[in-house]
Scaffold this motif. Structure first.
Motif, PDB file in Angstrom:
ATOM      1  N   GLY A 204      58.444  33.754  11.000  1.00 33.28           N
ATOM      2  CA  GLY A 204      59.473  34.076  11.977  1.00 33.28           C
ATOM      3  C   GLY A 204      59.224  33.319  13.275  1.00 33.28           C
ATOM      4  N   VAL A 205      60.231  33.314  14.156  1.00 33.95           N
ATOM      5  CA  VAL A 205      60.112  32.651  15.456  1.00 33.95           C
ATOM      6  C   VAL A 205      59.868  33.698  16.531  1.00 33.95           C
ATOM      7  N   LEU A 206      58.756  33.569  17.229  1.00 33.67           N
ATOM      8  CA  LEU A 206      58.409  34.513  18.291  1.00 33.67           C
ATOM      9  C   LEU A 206      59.321  34.270  19.494  1.00 33.67           C
ATOM     10  N   ASP A 207      59.907  35.367  20.005  1.00 33.97           N
ATOM     11  CA  ASP A 207      60.886  35.225  21.078  1.00 33.97           C
ATOM     12  C   ASP A 207      60.860  36.478  21.953  1.00 33.97           C
ATOM     13  N   ASP A 208      61.598  36.404  23.040  1.00 33.06           N
ATOM     14  CA  ASP A 208      61.697  37.533  23.969  1.00 33.06           C
ATOM     15  C   ASP A 208      63.161  37.863  24.210  1.00 33.06           C
ATOM     16  N   ILE A 209      63.496  39.147  24.064  1.00 33.65           N
ATOM     17  CA  ILE A 209      64.849  39.607  24.353  1.00 33.65           C
ATOM     18  C   ILE A 209      64.748  40.726  25.380  1.00 33.65           C
ATOM     19  N   ALA A 210      65.090  40.422  26.607  1.00 35.99           N
ATOM     20  CA  ALA A 210      65.079  41.409  27.701  1.00 35.99           C
ATOM     21  C   ALA A 210      63.735  42.138  27.782  1.00 35.99           C
ATOM     22  N   GLY A 211      62.666  41.361  27.669  1.00 33.78           N
ATOM     23  CA  GLY A 211      61.339  41.945  27.807  1.00 33.78           C
ATOM     24  C   GLY A 211      60.755  42.515  26.528  1.00 33.78           C
ATOM     25  N   ASN A 212      61.445  42.374  25.411  1.00 35.79           N
ATOM     26  CA  ASN A 212      60.956  42.841  24.113  1.00 35.79           C
ATOM     27  C   ASN A 212      60.518  41.637  23.283  1.00 35.79           C
ATOM     28  N   THR A 213      59.264  41.625  22.868  1.00 34.26           N
ATOM     29  CA  THR A 213      58.725  40.506  22.104  1.00 34.26           C
ATOM     30  C   THR A 213      58.963  40.737  20.617  1.00 34.26           C
ATOM     31  N   VAL A 214      59.691  39.820  19.996  1.00 33.52           N
ATOM     32  CA  VAL A 214      60.102  39.985  18.603  1.00 33.52           C
ATOM     33  C   VAL A 214      59.981  38.671  17.840  1.00 33.52           C
ATOM     34  N   TYR A 215      59.941  38.792  16.521  1.00 28.40           N
ATOM     35  CA  TYR A 215      60.066  37.635  15.622  1.00 28.40           C
ATOM     36  C   TYR A 215      61.483  37.628  15.060  1.00 28.40           C
ATOM     37  N   PHE A 266      57.271  45.881  11.011  1.00 28.12           N
ATOM     38  CA  PHE A 266      57.733  45.123   9.851  1.00 28.12           C
ATOM     39  C   PHE A 266      59.203  44.774  10.044  1.00 28.12           C
ATOM     40  N   LYS A 267      59.684  43.857   9.203  1.00 28.68           N
ATOM     41  CA  LYS A 267      61.055  43.370   9.332  1.00 28.68           C
ATOM     42  C   LYS A 267      62.086  44.462   9.065  1.00 28.68           C
ATOM     43  N   LEU A 268      63.142  44.455   9.881  1.00 26.10           N
ATOM     44  CA  LEU A 268      64.258  45.377   9.734  1.00 26.10           C
ATOM     45  C   LEU A 268      65.544  44.662  10.146  1.00 26.10           C
ATOM     46  N   PRO A 269      66.700  45.212   9.772  1.00 29.84           N
ATOM     47  CA  PRO A 269      67.945  44.651  10.309  1.00 29.84           C
ATOM     48  C   PRO A 269      67.879  44.570  11.828  1.00 29.84           C
ATOM     49  N   ALA A 270      68.323  43.449  12.377  1.00 27.76           N
ATOM     50  CA  ALA A 270      68.139  43.177  13.805  1.00 27.76           C
ATOM     51  C   ALA A 270      68.726  44.267  14.693  1.00 27.76           C
ATOM     52  N   LEU A 271      69.907  44.768  14.343  1.00 26.51           N
ATOM     53  CA  LEU A 271      70.532  45.806  15.162  1.00 26.51           C
ATOM     54  C   LEU A 271      69.683  47.068  15.195  1.00 26.51           C
ATOM     55  N   GLN A 272      69.050  47.378  14.089  1.00 17.86           N
ATOM     56  CA  GLN A 272      68.191  48.561  14.029  1.00 17.86           C
ATOM     57  C   GLN A 272      66.984  48.402  14.947  1.00 17.86           C
ATOM     58  N   VAL A 273      66.421  47.214  14.993  1.00 22.31           N
ATOM     59  CA  VAL A 273      65.291  46.964  15.895  1.00 22.31           C
ATOM     60  C   VAL A 273      65.725  47.120  17.346  1.00 22.31           C
ATOM     61  N   VAL A 274      66.877  46.552  17.686  1.00 26.33           N
ATOM     62  CA  VAL A 274      67.376  46.615  19.063  1.00 26.33           C
ATOM     63  C   VAL A 274      67.607  48.065  19.491  1.00 26.33           C
ATOM     64  N   THR A 275      68.236  48.842  18.638  1.00 30.02           N
ATOM     65  CA  THR A 275      68.635  50.203  19.026  1.00 30.02           C
ATOM     66  C   THR A 275      67.529  51.239  18.872  1.00 30.02           C
ATOM     67  N   GLN A 276      66.546  50.962  17.998  1.00 29.06           N
ATOM     68  CA  GLN A 276      65.533  51.983  17.717  1.00 29.06           C
ATOM     69  C   GLN A 276      64.138  51.624  18.223  1.00 29.06           C
ATOM     70  N   GLN A 277      63.847  50.331  18.409  1.00 29.53           N
ATOM     71  CA  GLN A 277      62.477  49.956  18.746  1.00 29.53           C
ATOM     72  C   GLN A 277      62.342  49.272  20.100  1.00 29.53           C
ATOM     73  N   PHE A 278      63.441  48.763  20.653  1.00 30.83           N
ATOM     74  CA  PHE A 278      63.354  48.165  21.987  1.00 30.83           C
ATOM     75  C   PHE A 278      63.054  49.252  23.024  1.00 30.83           C
ATOM     76  N   HIS A 279      62.292  48.889  24.052  1.00 31.24           N
ATOM     77  CA  HIS A 279      61.929  49.879  25.066  1.00 31.24           C
ATOM     78  C   HIS A 279      63.086  50.167  26.025  1.00 31.24           C
ATOM     79  N   ASN A 280      64.149  49.347  25.939  1.00 33.07           N
ATOM     80  CA  ASN A 280      65.291  49.535  26.832  1.00 33.07           C
ATOM     81  C   ASN A 280      66.609  49.415  26.063  1.00 33.07           C
ATOM     82  N   PRO A 281      66.818  50.228  25.004  1.00 38.90           N
ATOM     83  CA  PRO A 281      68.035  50.088  24.199  1.00 38.90           C
ATOM     84  C   PRO A 281      69.317  50.334  24.993  1.00 38.90           C
TER      85      PRO A 281
END
Length: 574
Positions: A204-215, A266-281
């Motif tokens: 995966g590609v390591l990236d940052d989305i609004a302060g959340n570090t994700v692949y 672990f890998k999940l659908p991207a929307l699920q990560v954004v809404t459930q695992q981001f610290h600032n959903p």
């Protein structure tokens, strides 16, 4: 020949090589351990005539390759070396790539060359190229080499020679995240998609989305005008999220949060990560569903009375919501007056792998989500079985496993692309299984063979599946020729005489089967077994699912893959 396979995992490549060799009447044993001691013990016990390494991430011990011929499958052109072969090929936009079969030696990937063959490099994710072109090319090379070794005793490999102008490959290092990094302000859509393709499905590609570090995984280019800042999320669809680029947008289908302290993800659908695992959903609450011709996991093309239904779910896993959406599409096609035949194509890389273990693992109540998911996929299978006004064809373009290998049997015909591997079993995940398998599988292969297929837990090639009645026709492996042959055969089924006679026979069979045993009794009996497993927190299923999702190895080769003379004989269906 006695052929020993060394591999780092029993993946799609290893499975196909294993069963293809057995189909050629070779005796095959497999060792997955990285321990030199265990590898040497396997050699001593099996006494191989040849060792093949279809998917090996570590070195073959010198004590082995000095005494035994060891051939390494390398996913690169002649002269290519290093652990990121396909990654660099995609990054450099090569239009041709290949597979090289080389001899294990002191220096990695630098041994004598036994075979090399190139193929056109599609603009596709690394994992897709590996599953389709690399595996098919590797299998062809291995079979040709064995033929040469048997029929041409004077055959000799050639040494790697970089002074030869025809040798285009070179030694490249591991591709690291600093090279993969996306520059959202300057990279265009094509470059971003290419970078994610080169890292799919690992690392995966390591990236940052609004302060959340994700692949990031599973990119699709969306050339739409947007006023958003590059990198900003602009919407979602089918579990994927859409991010603006400087010249358009890109869909991200899957994400994985970077490790945080001791906590791994672990890998999940991207929307699920954004809404459930981001610290600032809450930052993303303004997002809405976007229309898209690019991001459509479920898609239908109707042509000459045939509906070609694709359901391209990432890695073939079908979560509850995806099953519900697929059911709705099937019901829509059932009511479509201009459709006589429905061809279920599955996805670009898998037909189906059954329920979505990652989504289940991530849920608040995995037992409850397991129950929801299995009922949702059962509803899909039930709909196919009861589709009494259409002819249904399971068009297996790619591999299928577990419930995804049983689901095709609900169709009136099963047509598989040559080289497809099926895993029609559940026990390796500690499950009894559902998807009406107790009705569908014995109906095709008989009770005895159904028991062996589901308990011995071995993969089966499309040709072998046809020989036992699990598959009706095997179509060409070439992707374009497969679809041409499929279209012609499907359109033949729409002709009045064949269509109405086939439909009548289908309806009569269903009525007869219902008189013997009502369809829903099969499902009820299967689900009783499944619910007992789901509701037991100490069941093997919960432990095996956790290990599978978190990629925790059991640390040893499953006994079913070890072929010693003292081992109990397993079903020999190659």
């Amino acid at each position: 020949m006695n052929i020993l396979l060394f591999a780092s995992a029993y993946n799609g490549m290893c499975q196909r090589v294993h069963r293809e060799l057995e189909a050629e009447n070779h005796r095959v044993s497999i060792e997955l351990s990285a321990s030199e001691e265990v590898m040497q013990e396997a050699v001593a016990q099996f006494q191989p005539d040849l060792i093949i390494c279809p998917f090996l991430k570590h070195r073959v011990p010198e004590a082995i390759w000095r005494e035994h011929l060891c051939l390494i499958v390398h996913p690169g052109i002649e002269g290519d070396r290093g652990p990121s072969s396909l990654d660099w090929a995609i990054d450099m936009e090569r239009n041709q790539w290949g597979v090289t079969l080389l001899q294990a030696d002191e220096e990695m990937d630098a041994g004598d060359i036994w075979a090399t063959q190139n193929f056109p490099l599609r603009g596709a994710p690394k994992a897709s190229l590996y599953r389709r072109e690399v595996i098919a090319t590797a299998v062809a090379e291995i079979k040709n080499i064995l033929l040469d070794a048997i029929q041409k005793p004077d055959f000799r490999p050639r040494p790697l020679d970089y002074s030869n102008p025809n040798v285009k490959g070179k030694c490249l290092p591991l591709m690291r995240q600093d090279w993969r990094k996306i520059d959202w302000l300057n990279d265009n859509t094509e470059t971003i998609v290419k970078k994610i393709h080169a890292a799919d499905s690992f690392p995966g590609v390591l990236d940052d989305i609004a302060g959340n570090t994700v692949y990031l995984f599973g990119a699709r280019a969306e050339y739409r005008k947007t006023n958003a800042k590059p990198g900003e999320l602009i919407g979602y669809r089918d579990g994927a999220v859409c991010r603006a680029t400087r010249d358009g947008a890109v869909w991200i289908r899957q994400m994985k949060m970077a490790q945080h302290g001791e906590k791994t993800f672990f890998k999940l659908p991207a929307l699920q990560v954004v809404t459930q695992q981001f610290h600032n959903p809450e930052y993303f609450e303004h997002l809405g569903v976007l229309d898209s011709q690019v991001q459509q996991d479920i898609n239908t093309e109707i042509k000459n009375g045939v509906a070609y239904l694709s359901f391209d779910f990432y890695n073939g896993a079908m979560n509850t919501e995806q099953c519900i959406a697929l059911l709705a599409k099937l019901r829509e096609l059932r009511a479509h007056a201009d459709v006589r035949v429905i061809a279920l194509l599955g996805g670009e890389d898998f037909w189906s792998n059954g329920i979505h273990l990652n989504c289940i693992e991530s849920s608040v109540d995995p037992a409850h989500e397991s129950w929801r998911n299995i009922n949702a996929i059962d509803d899909v299978v039930q709909e196919i079985i009861n589709m009494d006004n259409k002819i249904t064809v399971a068009a297996l373009r790619n591999n299928a496993g577990a419930g995804g290998a049983m689901m095709p049997l609900a169709c009136d015909s099963v047509w598989a692309r040559e080289g497809v591997v099926l895993n029609p079993h559940y026990q390796t995940m500690g499950l009894y299984g559902s998807e009406y398998w107790t009705y569908l599988l014995p109906k095709r292969v008989g009770q005895h063979l159904a028991h062996e297929l589901t308990t011995q837990c071995m993969p089966i090639l499309a040709k072998a599946a046809k020989a036992i009645g699990m598959v009706d026709q095997v179509l060409p492996e070439d992707w374009e020729l497969y679809h041409q042959t499929l279209q012609k055969a499907c359109e033949e089924l729409t002709k009045d005489e064949l269509f109405f006679s086939t439909l009548e026979q289908k309806q009569q069979r269903r009525v007869a089967d219902e008189c013997v045993q009502p369809l829903e009794t099969y499902r009820a009996a299967e689900l009783r077994q499944m619910k007992a497993i789901f509701d037991n927190p100490d069941s093997d299923y919960h432990k095996l699912r956790y290990n599978f999702v978190h990629k925790i190895s059991c640390g040893k080769t499953p006994s079913r893959l070890i072929n010693h003379t003292t081992k109990e004989k397993v079903l020999q269906i190659a």
